[in-house]
Write a protein that holds these residues in place. Structure first.
Motif, PDB file in Angstrom:
ATOM      1  N   PHE A  46       0.834  -1.205   0.000  1.00  0.00           N
ATOM      2  CA  PHE A  46       0.000   0.000   0.000  1.00  0.00           C
ATOM      3  C   PHE A  46       0.872   1.259   0.000  1.00  0.00           C
ATOM      4  N   ALA A  47       1.883   1.275   0.848  1.00  0.00           N
ATOM      5  CA  ALA A  47       2.747   2.454   0.952  1.00  0.00           C
ATOM      6  C   ALA A  47       3.485   2.727  -0.349  1.00  0.00           C
ATOM      7  N   MET A  48       3.930   1.673  -1.010  1.00  0.00           N
ATOM      8  CA  MET A  48       4.704   1.839  -2.231  1.00  0.00           C
ATOM      9  C   MET A  48       3.833   2.156  -3.443  1.00  0.00           C
ATOM     10  N   GLN A  49       2.598   1.696  -3.449  1.00  0.00           N
ATOM     11  CA  GLN A  49       1.754   1.826  -4.639  1.00  0.00           C
ATOM     12  C   GLN A  49       0.716   2.945  -4.555  1.00  0.00           C
ATOM     13  N   SER A  50       0.542   3.546  -3.386  1.00  0.00           N
ATOM     14  CA  SER A  50      -0.522   4.549  -3.230  1.00  0.00           C
ATOM     15  C   SER A  50      -0.225   5.843  -3.967  1.00  0.00           C
ATOM     16  N   GLY A  51       1.055   6.140  -4.175  1.00  0.00           N
ATOM     17  CA  GLY A  51       1.422   7.399  -4.817  1.00  0.00           C
ATOM     18  C   GLY A  51       1.307   8.606  -3.906  1.00  0.00           C
ATOM     19  N   LEU A  52       1.092   8.374  -2.617  1.00  0.00           N
ATOM     20  CA  LEU A  52       0.893   9.464  -1.673  1.00  0.00           C
ATOM     21  C   LEU A  52       2.158   9.832  -0.897  1.00  0.00           C
ATOM     22  N   LEU A  53       3.115   8.920  -0.850  1.00  0.00           N
ATOM     23  CA  LEU A  53       4.307   9.125  -0.031  1.00  0.00           C
ATOM     24  C   LEU A  53       5.538   9.363  -0.890  1.00  0.00           C
ATOM     25  N   ASP A  54       6.409  10.252  -0.421  1.00  0.00           N
ATOM     26  CA  ASP A  54       7.717  10.374  -1.047  1.00  0.00           C
ATOM     27  C   ASP A  54       8.613   9.230  -0.589  1.00  0.00           C
ATOM     28  N   ALA A  55       8.527   8.920   0.699  1.00  0.00           N
ATOM     29  CA  ALA A  55       9.374   7.895   1.293  1.00  0.00           C
ATOM     30  C   ALA A  55       8.652   7.306   2.496  1.00  0.00           C
ATOM     31  N   ALA A  56       9.254   6.285   3.080  1.00  0.00           N
ATOM     32  CA  ALA A  56       8.685   5.656   4.272  1.00  0.00           C
ATOM     33  C   ALA A  56       9.817   5.153   5.148  1.00  0.00           C
ATOM     34  N   VAL A  57       9.586   5.175   6.456  1.00  0.00           N
ATOM     35  CA  VAL A  57      10.611   4.729   7.398  1.00  0.00           C
ATOM     36  C   VAL A  57      10.087   3.533   8.182  1.00  0.00           C
ATOM     37  N   ILE A  58      10.973   2.566   8.403  1.00  0.00           N
ATOM     38  CA  ILE A  58      10.640   1.368   9.163  1.00  0.00           C
ATOM     39  C   ILE A  58      11.698   1.174  10.240  1.00  0.00           C
ATOM     40  N   GLY A  59      11.263   0.876  11.448  1.00  0.00           N
ATOM     41  CA  GLY A  59      12.188   0.616  12.541  1.00  0.00           C
ATOM     42  C   GLY A  59      12.707  -0.813  12.466  1.00  0.00           C
ATOM     43  N   PHE A  60      13.942  -0.958  12.025  1.00  0.00           N
ATOM     44  CA  PHE A  60      14.531  -2.288  11.866  1.00  0.00           C
ATOM     45  C   PHE A  60      15.362  -2.670  13.091  1.00  0.00           C
ATOM     46  N   LYS A  61      15.400  -3.964  13.372  1.00  0.00           N
ATOM     47  CA  LYS A  61      16.273  -4.453  14.435  1.00  0.00           C
ATOM     48  C   LYS A  61      17.185  -5.582  13.966  1.00  0.00           C
ATOM     49  N   SER A  62      17.074  -5.979  12.688  1.00  0.00           N
ATOM     50  CA  SER A  62      17.928  -7.039  12.171  1.00  0.00           C
ATOM     51  C   SER A  62      18.109  -6.866  10.672  1.00  0.00           C
ATOM     52  N   THR A  63      19.178  -7.461  10.158  1.00  0.00           N
ATOM     53  CA  THR A  63      19.418  -7.407   8.712  1.00  0.00           C
ATOM     54  C   THR A  63      18.352  -8.198   7.963  1.00  0.00           C
ATOM     55  N   GLU A  64      17.827  -9.232   8.603  1.00  0.00           N
ATOM     56  CA  GLU A  64      16.771 -10.024   7.971  1.00  0.00           C
ATOM     57  C   GLU A  64      15.520  -9.184   7.748  1.00  0.00           C
ATOM     58  N   GLU A  65      15.208  -8.309   8.710  1.00  0.00           N
ATOM     59  CA  GLU A  65      14.049  -7.425   8.544  1.00  0.00           C
ATOM     60  C   GLU A  65      14.278  -6.429   7.407  1.00  0.00           C
ATOM     61  N   ILE A  66      15.502  -5.952   7.273  1.00  0.00           N
ATOM     62  CA  ILE A  66      15.820  -5.052   6.164  1.00  0.00           C
ATOM     63  C   ILE A  66      15.629  -5.766   4.839  1.00  0.00           C
TER      64      ILE A  66
END
Length: 280
Positions: free
Chosen positions: A245-265
């Motif tokens: 949704f975040a990537m396809q909505s066309g509403l956001l320039d960017a998005a931030v995610i709180g990562f705690k591991s390389t696997e999550e990245i």
């Protein structure tokens, strides 16, 4: 040979780590950023410095140049250590200011010292919930504008945690950057209640989207947060749905995610890239 096929092949493939422009600021940042403030920074600080450094460096090696921190997360000095030796001009560092310090410019100088940088790319007023937060923070806003003129910050804005605060942010010319809570499930997003942790659900999404549309019309930079529902989306399908949704909505320039591991990245980048493959 089909001309349409040729056009499709020539179309630039979008990715999660593209350098995108943040609204009217002209600043560049990676489409996905790494947040270091999960549970007020406790999640990332609990990794210890060695693992934290490795996490930030791994994100950078994958193309993530946007780092999101805040004074309240107590991760400024952690970021300074993690980015040591990296080219400053390639990084986009966003921080946030809590409360109303007596001397905001001195506080910004402290942030720069803690982060080990000459300037902060984007500085936000943190966690606003009232419909008149601009009146309460006039002195702070003026100080941010002065800091921007002095080029010790490059953009300023706000992180909102209620719909009344968001409505104000959407129409203020002063706002360069909006950090907006968004996911299609409606978890931890802004509601009419003037408190940062009000219970929310999918019914609250449409009013938030309407305000983002106004922000876009006003050429504000818009960054999405809470894509993983404050860490609550333990079901992989929820993460898939939200990132898509975040990537396809066309509403956001960017998005931030709180990562705690390389696997999550790795997972987030894979999901984002899959979603962006369908965006022209």
């Amino acid at each position: 040979f089909s001309p349409l096929l040729a056009q499709a092949q020539e179309r630039k493939k979008l990715t999660a780590v593209d350098q995108v422009t943040l609204g009217k600021t002209g600043l560049k940042l990676s489409r996905i950023g790494i947040g270091v403030g999960s549970n007020s920074g406790n999640v990332q600080r609990s990794l210890g410095h060695e693992k934290f450094d490795r996490l930030v460096r791994y994100a950078y090696d994958q193309g993530i140049t946007y780092i999101d921190t805040a004074d309240g997360y107590k991760t400024h000095t952690w970021v300074r250590q993690a980015i040591k030796g990296l080219p400053r001009e390639k990084l986009f560092i966003q921080s946030k200011m809590n409360g109303k310090p007596k001397n905001p410019l001195e506080t910004i100088d402290r942030y720069r010292q803690e982060l080990g940088v000459d300037y902060i790319d984007s500085l936000l007023i943190h966690c606003k919930v009232t419909p008149d937060w601009d009146q309460d923070h006039k002195r702070l806003m003026d100080a941010f504008e002065e800091a921007k003129e002095k080029k010790i910050i490059r953009a300023h804005g706000v992180s909102c945690h209620s719909l009344p605060a968001l409505k104000l942010a959407a129409k203020l010319d002063w706002v360069d950057v909006n950090l907006v809570r968004i996911n299609p499930q409606g978890a931890w997003i802004d509601t009419p209640a003037e408190k940062y942790n009000a219970t929310s659900n999918a019914s609250h999404l449409l009013p938030v989207l309407k305000q983002i549309e106004i922000m876009r019309q006003n050429r504000h930079g818009v960054i999405g947060m809470k894509l993983i529902g404050n860490g609550d989306f333990t079901n992989p399908q929820d993460r898939e749905t939200s990132i898509r949704f975040a990537m396809q909505s066309g509403l956001l320039d960017a998005a931030v995610i709180g990562f705690k591991s390389t696997e999550e990245i790795d997972e987030a980048l894979e999901r984002a890239n899959r979603a962006l493959a369908y965006v022209s």
